[in-house]
Design an enzyme around this catalytic site. Structure first.
Site, PDB file in Angstrom:
ATOM      1  N   PRO A 173       0.792  -1.468   0.060  1.00  0.00           N
ATOM      2  CA  PRO A 173       0.090   0.383   0.179  1.00  0.00           C
ATOM      3  C   PRO A 173       1.085   0.891  -0.136  1.00  0.00           C
ATOM      4  O   PRO A 173       2.097   0.710  -0.255  1.00  0.00           O
ATOM      5  CB  PRO A 173      -0.878  -0.020   1.152  1.00  0.00           C
ATOM      6  CG  PRO A 173       0.033  -1.376   1.893  1.00  0.00           C
ATOM      7  CD  PRO A 173       0.503  -1.658   1.037  1.00  0.00           C
ATOM      8  N   CYS A 174       0.228   2.029  -0.368  1.00  0.00           N
ATOM      9  CA  CYS A 174       0.922   3.261  -0.317  1.00  0.00           C
ATOM     10  C   CYS A 174       1.668   4.422   1.111  1.00  0.00           C
ATOM     11  O   CYS A 174       1.297   3.642   1.588  1.00  0.00           O
ATOM     12  CB  CYS A 174       0.061   4.516  -0.596  1.00  0.00           C
ATOM     13  SG  CYS A 174      -1.196   4.974   0.623  1.00  0.00           S
ATOM     14  N   LEU A 175       2.683   4.949   0.602  1.00  0.00           N
ATOM     15  CA  LEU A 175       3.253   4.843   1.942  1.00  0.00           C
ATOM     16  C   LEU A 175       2.843   5.951   3.677  1.00  0.00           C
ATOM     17  O   LEU A 175       2.650   5.651   4.315  1.00  0.00           O
ATOM     18  CB  LEU A 175       5.459   5.604   1.761  1.00  0.00           C
ATOM     19  CG  LEU A 175       5.227   4.960   0.799  1.00  0.00           C
ATOM     20  CD1 LEU A 175       6.791   5.684   0.345  1.00  0.00           C
ATOM     21  CD2 LEU A 175       6.395   3.884   1.108  1.00  0.00           C
ATOM     22  N   SER A 177       0.390   4.867   4.253  1.00  0.00           N
ATOM     23  CA  SER A 177      -0.481   3.913   5.152  1.00  0.00           C
ATOM     24  C   SER A 177       0.813   4.006   6.531  1.00  0.00           C
ATOM     25  O   SER A 177       0.148   3.325   7.486  1.00  0.00           O
ATOM     26  CB  SER A 177      -0.726   2.790   4.879  1.00  0.00           C
ATOM     27  OG  SER A 177       0.194   2.098   4.185  1.00  0.00           O
TER      28      SER A 177
END
Length: 271
Positions: A173-175, A177
């Protein structure tokens, strides 16, 4: 059962004239892109959003996977960091991220003549707290995997059965998160998290997270790898590397990696 779901997935795309795929390079959107290309050929387009919350290595992986599939691929820049509703990191941060994404993809699709914008949301995602799904639905995006009840495990099994080499790629998931809700997200913070995770990957740990809280990095690894990590890693060298990235303190989560761990505080926010 899997063969039936795969057939239904192909039939779903066969009903479409053209489709634009919101393609992150993760296994879900890669499977969707592969099936879309198999059915629609040059009437399918994969589009990847480039932003500070995406590891450069993940973007390179997405580019290479799109080439191996054969699907046409474009990269667009998104600017969710310009939105204070996103950067302030509220519990519904993902809503503003996906709003920015689909407010970029939908006009692009209309301009290029793509009737549908398709994402890689699977059936399991509907069971978690995913405010970004609402933003995508509000903008007319479709989720074939979720529509057909295809779970994450089934995604991997189908991907392996059709020869996708990334079938067992860890979720990434994107950073953004990596930060506790309520802590402001900045580009330098995203960069230091990204550099720290790349460092750990180069040590051989693929399924890893570096959670960031103020000046502290908390490393999460699968629980069964923690003892090996402590025994085989030069912890002084690692600490110095993390400090060079901008962290002051480095810790190890003894519970081990668990997807969505930061969501365990959500009831607290709801009160």
């Amino acid at each position: 059962m899997l063969e039936l779901k795969l057939e239904k997935l192909r039939n779903l795309f066969a009903e479409m004239d053209r489709a634009l795929i919101a393609y992150s390079g993760g296994i879900d959107s890669t499977l969707v892109a592969k099936i879309a290309y198999d059915v629609l050929g040059d009437r399918a387009l994969a589009v990847t959003a480039k932003s500070p919350s995406l590891l450069p290595e993940e973007l390179e992986d997405a580019i290479e996977q799109a080439k191996s599939i054969g699907i046409a691929h474009q990269i667009v820049e998104t600017h969710e960091m310009d939105n204070p509703n996103y950067a302030s990191n509220p519990v519904n941060r993902c809503y503003f991220c996906k709003s920015e994404l689909h407010d970029t993809l939908k006009p692009l699709g209309l301009k290029l003549g793509y009737s549908y914008v398709i994402d890689g949301v699977n059936a399991d995602d509907l069971q978690d707290y995913r405010p970004g799904i609402q933003a995508a639905r509000e903008r007319g995006a479709r989720s074939p995997l979720a529509e057909l009840g295809i779970t994450k495990m089934e995604v991997r099994e189908i991907a392996r059965s059709i020869g996708l080499s990334c079938w067992n790629k860890p979720a990434q998931p994107c950073l953004s998160s990596r930060f506790p809700y309520g802590e402001e997200i900045t580009v330098p913070k995203l960069n230091r998290v990204g550099r720290a995770e790349i460092y750990l990957r180069r040590l051989g740990y693929e399924n890893v997270r570096v959670r960031s809280s103020d000046d502290t990095a908390k490393i999460e690894l699968p629980a069964e790898l923690i003892q090996k990590f402590v025994a085989n890693t030069d912890l002084i060298q690692l600490t110095q590397a993390f400090q060079s990235f901008g962290f002051v303190y480095v810790t190890l989560d003894l519970e081990g990696y668990r997807s969505g761990k930061l969501n365990q505080v959500l009831p607290q926010f709801a009160n």
